[in-house]
Each structure stands twice: as structure tokens, then as C-alpha cells.
Write a protein that holds these residues in place. Sequence first.
Motif, PDB file in Angstrom:
ATOM      1  N   ARG A 104       7.177   3.414  14.842  1.00  0.00           N
ATOM      2  CA  ARG A 104       5.855   4.046  14.776  1.00  0.00           C
ATOM      3  C   ARG A 104       5.607   4.935  15.993  1.00  0.00           C
ATOM      4  O   ARG A 104       4.960   5.985  15.881  1.00  0.00           O
ATOM      5  CB  ARG A 104       4.772   2.976  14.656  1.00  0.00           C
ATOM      6  N   ARG A 108      -3.036   5.866  12.210  1.00  0.00           N
ATOM      7  CA  ARG A 108      -4.488   5.717  12.375  1.00  0.00           C
ATOM      8  C   ARG A 108      -4.847   4.775  13.508  1.00  0.00           C
ATOM      9  O   ARG A 108      -5.977   4.800  14.000  1.00  0.00           O
ATOM     10  CB  ARG A 108      -5.100   5.221  11.062  1.00  0.00           C
ATOM     11  N   GLU A 109      -3.896   3.944  13.914  1.00  0.00           N
ATOM     12  CA  GLU A 109      -4.153   3.031  15.035  1.00  0.00           C
ATOM     13  C   GLU A 109      -4.141   3.748  16.376  1.00  0.00           C
ATOM     14  O   GLU A 109      -4.474   3.154  17.402  1.00  0.00           O
ATOM     15  CB  GLU A 109      -3.111   1.903  15.032  1.00  0.00           C
ATOM     16  N   GLN A 155      -1.142   3.922   8.311  1.00  0.00           N
ATOM     17  CA  GLN A 155      -1.784   2.862   9.093  1.00  0.00           C
ATOM     18  C   GLN A 155      -1.344   2.920  10.553  1.00  0.00           C
ATOM     19  O   GLN A 155      -2.169   2.813  11.473  1.00  0.00           O
ATOM     20  CB  GLN A 155      -1.442   1.496   8.504  1.00  0.00           C
ATOM     21  N   GLY A 178       1.238   4.416   2.930  1.00  0.00           N
ATOM     22  CA  GLY A 178       0.150   3.624   3.491  1.00  0.00           C
ATOM     23  C   GLY A 178       0.523   2.978   4.808  1.00  0.00           C
ATOM     24  O   GLY A 178      -0.275   2.949   5.749  1.00  0.00           O
ATOM     25  N   ALA A 179       1.763   2.471   4.891  1.00  0.00           N
ATOM     26  CA  ALA A 179       2.211   1.838   6.136  1.00  0.00           C
ATOM     27  C   ALA A 179       2.327   2.858   7.258  1.00  0.00           C
ATOM     28  O   ALA A 179       1.924   2.593   8.403  1.00  0.00           O
ATOM     29  CB  ALA A 179       3.545   1.141   5.908  1.00  0.00           C
ATOM     30  N   TYR A 213       6.963  -0.770   9.913  1.00  0.00           N
ATOM     31  CA  TYR A 213       6.033  -1.619  10.652  1.00  0.00           C
ATOM     32  C   TYR A 213       6.479  -1.829  12.100  1.00  0.00           C
ATOM     33  O   TYR A 213       5.699  -2.330  12.914  1.00  0.00           O
ATOM     34  CB  TYR A 213       5.899  -2.985   9.971  1.00  0.00           C
ATOM     35  N   ASP A 261       0.820  -1.212   0.000  1.00  0.00           N
ATOM     36  CA  ASP A 261       0.000   0.000   0.000  1.00  0.00           C
ATOM     37  C   ASP A 261       0.851   1.259   0.000  1.00  0.00           C
ATOM     38  O   ASP A 261       0.343   2.349   0.294  1.00  0.00           O
ATOM     39  CB  ASP A 261      -0.935   0.010   1.209  1.00  0.00           C
TER      40      ASP A 261
END
Length: 254
Positions: free
Chosen positions: A213, A40-41, A37, A33-34, A208, A29
Motif C-alpha cells: 500500500r 483513503r487511509e 481503502q 475496494g481494497a 492489504y 469489496d
Amino acid sequence: MTTPLRITVWNEYRHELDTSHPANTIYPDGIHGAIAQGLRERAGFVVGTATLDEPEHGLTDAVLANTDVLLWWGHMAHGEVRDEIVAKVQARVLDGMGLIVLHSGHFSKIFKRMMGTSCDLKWRVADEREHLWVVAPGHPIVAGLPERIDLAREEMYGEHFDIPAPDELVLVSWFQGGEVFRSGCCYHRGRGKIFYFRPGHESYPTYYQAEVRQVIANAAYWAAPSSGPEFAYAGGRAIHAKDPIEPLPAHSAG
């Protein structure tokens, strides 16, 4: 902030579209996108994305006006970013929008413009282990993190990194080959805040990893616009303050 933080993740999105490149499989993505993501978590973020090949690189006036923090990832297509878009991003940063520059974004037009230096460095891709050491343990960008982040494989970046001395240095990297690097650098420009974060080579699944993150999410909160006073600038000209704040003493006759 009491209202959700509006974040835009910008990515040139070229490696991921190349079916022969590892990024095509690692980030199906896109890198954007990663990263999106991961953000958004977490509660309190409203996250959008933008890419190089969209009209205006996805950074229209409306998008920028509704962005509190902009994340930037680029590598092979820095020269394709239009100068007028860079100028608009710079103006928004000076006006208070946060900017987080990731990995090879150190060579982006916007980062070099904000730093005023070449932003050059040493590099090597050799599947090296990286230790990211926290050197400012009280800084909000490393809240909730251990004293060291371990990355099993990454691209090496080495000194000398041709940037201005950071206002705050938060993270320093050590690589298996022996080099070290200033990997978490904070700056203030105008009303805006800038954070450079080194990890994130496109051939590795770095974005990831939970600790990476966490740094990005913390940095977004740190870089969020402040509610400090606004100043009227004169578009590159000095402002004539013809009216004093307090009465000036009368001048005596010669």
C-alpha cells in the motif's frame, strides 16, 4: 500538490464475483475496494472506483477529466475493454494524467498501447515466496520503505518481460523458484507518467500488506500531473511552425 490528489481505481471485477474463487473471500469489496481503502487511509487523496461492467467501463469523459492518477487492475477480461475507452485513457495520459498499472494489467490494452510491445512474460502459480528488492533507494516511490519487501505467497512472474527499457527501474523481484523480474518500472509518455507494479495476484491478500500500500500511495504522488508547460499538438500531424521565434537571416541573391 496543495489540493487533494484525485485518484480512480479501475478493476475488471470478475474474479471477486465468482463464489468458487478465493478472491470472493479475500476481497469481498473487490480488489478495487481494497486498494481504494488503503489510499483513503492517507491524507491528501480523493479516491473513486470504476469497473468493467459499468457504462463506459466507469471511465466516462467526466470521470477521466476529474482523475489525476488512474490505477488499473485487469486479468481475464482484457479483450472486453472497448478500444474507444482505451483511446480516451491514452489521450489523458499523454495530456498529463498519471497511470499505475498493477500485476496482470501488464496485458491490458492500455499498457500494451503505451509500451508498444507484447508485454509478455513467464508466469507460475505455486504459492512462492517473493522478495521485492529496492534498486533505486533515492526514488520517491520507495520513500519510507525497507530495502526489501517480503511477500509470503505470490504468483511468479519471470523474465524476459517484453517491455521497453524503463526510464527508471525501482524494484526487482526474486522468487522462491529462482526467477527474477523487473517489478517496479517507471515511464514517461507525453506529459504523463506511468508506473508498472508487479505484485497483486487475485488469490492472495497482497493489497492489504502495508508495504504494498505504501508503494501504491507513493506511486500516486509520483505520477501526479506536473505543472510544466503545455504544448499544442496537431492530432497526429506535424505542426507547421511557419513563424520563427527570432528573425531569420536574409537570403542573399544567387
